[in-house]
Enzyme design. Structure first.
Site, PDB file in Angstrom:
ATOM      1  N   PHE A 184     -92.374  54.005  18.352  1.00 14.67           N
ATOM      2  CA  PHE A 184     -90.846  53.762  17.595  1.00 14.67           C
ATOM      3  C   PHE A 184     -90.870  53.580  16.428  1.00 14.67           C
ATOM      4  O   PHE A 184     -91.444  51.768  16.899  1.00 14.67           O
ATOM      5  CB  PHE A 184     -89.767  53.869  18.855  1.00 14.67           C
TER       6      PHE A 184
ATOM      7  N   TYR B 236     -80.381  54.856  28.569  1.00 17.40           N
ATOM      8  CA  TYR B 236     -79.167  55.809  28.229  1.00 17.40           C
ATOM      9  C   TYR B 236     -80.547  57.208  28.064  1.00 17.40           C
ATOM     10  O   TYR B 236     -79.831  58.167  27.333  1.00 17.40           O
ATOM     11  CB  TYR B 236     -78.607  55.818  26.759  1.00 17.40           C
ATOM     12  N   LYS B 237     -81.895  56.924  28.190  1.00 17.19           N
ATOM     13  CA  LYS B 237     -82.366  57.627  28.104  1.00 17.19           C
ATOM     14  C   LYS B 237     -82.574  58.849  29.640  1.00 17.19           C
ATOM     15  O   LYS B 237     -81.453  59.108  29.894  1.00 17.19           O
ATOM     16  CB  LYS B 237     -83.864  58.128  27.350  1.00 17.19           C
TER      17      LYS B 237
ATOM     18  N   ARG C 105     -88.690  68.631  19.506  1.00 24.68           N
ATOM     19  CA  ARG C 105     -88.197  68.073  20.960  1.00 24.68           C
ATOM     20  C   ARG C 105     -87.064  68.497  21.948  1.00 24.68           C
ATOM     21  O   ARG C 105     -86.564  68.817  21.743  1.00 24.68           O
ATOM     22  CB  ARG C 105     -88.357  66.147  20.857  1.00 24.68           C
TER      23      ARG C 105
ATOM     24  N   ASP D 178     -92.814  48.748  26.226  1.00 25.34           N
ATOM     25  CA  ASP D 178     -91.774  49.549  25.473  1.00 25.34           C
ATOM     26  C   ASP D 178     -92.013  50.655  26.670  1.00 25.34           C
ATOM     27  O   ASP D 178     -92.392  51.845  26.764  1.00 25.34           O
ATOM     28  CB  ASP D 178     -91.826  49.873  24.972  1.00 25.34           C
TER      29      ASP D 178
HETATM   30  C1  PLP Z   1     -85.046  54.967  21.987  1.00 23.14           C
HETATM   31  C2  PLP Z   1     -86.336  53.917  21.717  1.00 23.14           C
HETATM   32  C3  PLP Z   1     -85.497  52.791  21.263  1.00 23.14           C
HETATM   33  C4  PLP Z   1     -83.937  52.144  20.397  1.00 23.14           C
HETATM   34  O1  PLP Z   1     -83.584  51.307  20.852  1.00 23.14           O
HETATM   35  P1  PLP Z   1     -82.047  50.646  20.532  1.00 23.14           P
HETATM   36  O2  PLP Z   1     -82.639  49.219  20.190  1.00 23.14           O
HETATM   37  O3  PLP Z   1     -81.553  50.780  21.965  1.00 23.14           O
HETATM   38  O4  PLP Z   1     -81.200  51.480  18.866  1.00 23.14           O
HETATM   39  C5  PLP Z   1     -86.610  51.648  21.339  1.00 23.14           C
HETATM   40  N1  PLP Z   1     -88.159  51.938  21.340  1.00 23.14           N
HETATM   41  C6  PLP Z   1     -88.495  52.905  22.000  1.00 23.14           C
HETATM   42  C7  PLP Z   1     -89.477  53.374  22.107  1.00 23.14           C
HETATM   43  C8  PLP Z   1     -87.484  53.862  22.179  1.00 23.14           C
HETATM   44  O5  PLP Z   1     -88.060  55.100  22.543  1.00 23.14           O
END
Ligand code: PLP
Length: 403
Positions: free
Chosen positions: A135, A229-230, A378, A204
């Protein structure tokens, strides 16, 4: 009724997690009779609202803030919320209490964890490996963390990590599940390989926590971060979390040593002395409103084993793939998510032409997934509130949209 519709009804009837759906605010009940109702398959981006949250937030705002005001830091448990809620998340990621602290965003926690890992690895190791398919935010932060600590950043595909490790490797930042393809990486094996090379792991968990067992303690993971939040349904922008393995806590040297992480935060000293344990991962004043919304949201996990969630998640994604194969014309979509259970997270990613346009039309028809550039549809499957009839309907609407 088609054979698949009948099968969906049967699967829903024996689904032991089906009762959980009533604990969420969703458009309408599941079932083939509810064909006009929406199907929410974007819980891997923003989890649905647990019904308990609005009332709790109202109480936090009106009573705790409105009436108790400053006293709430003690009386309403605001000050200790980051560790208390961390302990609530801990069993979902396989961590014993006292190792998870909630606060800040995932991006900020990636920074804390990665710089912390590099500092613990010592001076002789000058290379940081990062998941080349990560990501984006993790990659951006890793580049800055490497630059600030005087290390070289090397992007490597997760499968190639074992071959890229060596005595120069300080730390390795990996995603447990790939946000785009839904591929689940082998956390136990990769962690073991990184340790074999004498380096530290930072995982992560954004796309795995709340969807499948992680086993942080069991597999000896060093540091981990994740958002809430997921699949944890904490709400938009809910605070993230940081895990530092107990044996490393005393050596964790945070690059953001704010006053909340001080051994004596109200001593107001000019010199910094880190707190011991999980609070060392804190920075500044916690965002209480979001944090307590998250705490309420986590109540839906009461009595829910992560193993049951994983079993249903795999059944849902298997069934979706079966429905897609049955309904969607051959060659119209290509599945990017591995078929093997050991390599699959809780989403299905389908490559198709005009994916952005297709997703727009799907959403108009009540099937909400998301589009990831350049060509990916997705679909996230949250076992606590997605049922098999939803899955069948989503595949049917997809086929109609593509047809
Ligand atoms: C959703 C997600 C993020 C989000 O990071 P924020 O700092 O909350 O915006 C980071 N890394 C991964 C792998 C994600 O899926």
């Amino acid at each position: 009724m088609s054979e698949l519709t009948v099968r969906a009804a049967k699967l829903d009837a024996v689904d032991e997690l089906a009762v959980k759906r009533a604990e969420f605010v969703l458009d309408a009940a599941s079932g083939h009779a509810a064909d006009a109702a929406g199907v929410y398959l974007d819980g891997n981006s923003l989890g649905a609202l647990p019904a308990v949250v609005p009332g709790r937030v109202e109480d936090v705002v009106r009573r705790q803030w409105g009436e108790l005001r400053i006293q709430s830091w003690e009386e309403s448990g605001w000050w200790a919320a980051p560790e208390r809620i961390g302990d609530r998340i801990a069993p979902l990621v396989g961590a014993a209490p006292g190792q998870v602290v909630v606060g800040d965003s995932t991006s900020v926690n990636v920074f804390k964890a990665l710089v912390g890992a590099v500092r613990m690895a010592g001076d002789g190791r000058d290379e940081v490996l990062v998941d080349a398919t990560t990501f984006p935010t993790d990659g951006y932060i890793a580049e800055s963390a490497a630059r600030m600590t005087g290390r070289t950043l090397r992007p490597v595909a997760p499968a190639e990590v074992p071959g890229a490790l060596g005595d120069r490797t300080a730390a390795v930042l990996l995603n447990h599940v790939d946000y785009r393809t839904g591929r689940l990486h082998d956390l136990p094996a990769l962690t073991a390989a990184v340790h074999e090379a004498g380096a530290l792991t930072v995982w992560d968990l954004c796309h795995s926590a709340g969807a499948l067992p992680v086993g942080l303690d069991e597999h000896g993971v060093d540091l981990a971060v994740g958002c809430t939040y997921k699949y944890l349904n904490g709400g938009p922008g809910a605070p993230a979390y940081l895990y530092v393995r107990r044996e490393l806590q005393d050596r964790f040297d945070s690059p953001l040593p704010g006053w909340n992480s001080h051994a004596e935060p109200f001593g107001m000293r000019s010199g910094y002395e880190p707190a011991s344990g999980a609070p060392r991962g804190r920075v500044g004043t916690p965002d209480i409103l979001s944090m307590l919304a998250l705490e309420a949201a986590l109540e839906v996990w009461e009595g829910v084993p992560v193993e049951a969630v994983r079993a249903k998640s795999l059944a849902l994604t298997d069934f979706f793939l079966e429905c897609v194969a049955e309904y969607v014309p051959e060659g119209r979509v290509e599945c990017l998510t591995p078929v093997a259970h050991a390599e699959r997270g809780s989403q299905i990613a389908l490559r198709c032409d005009d994916a952005g346009e297709v997703m727009k039309r799907l959403i108009e028809r009540g099937v909400v997934g998301d589009y990831r550039a350049p060509d990916v549809l997705r679909f996230g499957f949250t076992p606590l509130y997605v049922g098999f009839a939803d899955v069948e309907r989503a595949a049917r609407v997809l086929a109609r949209t593509l047809g």
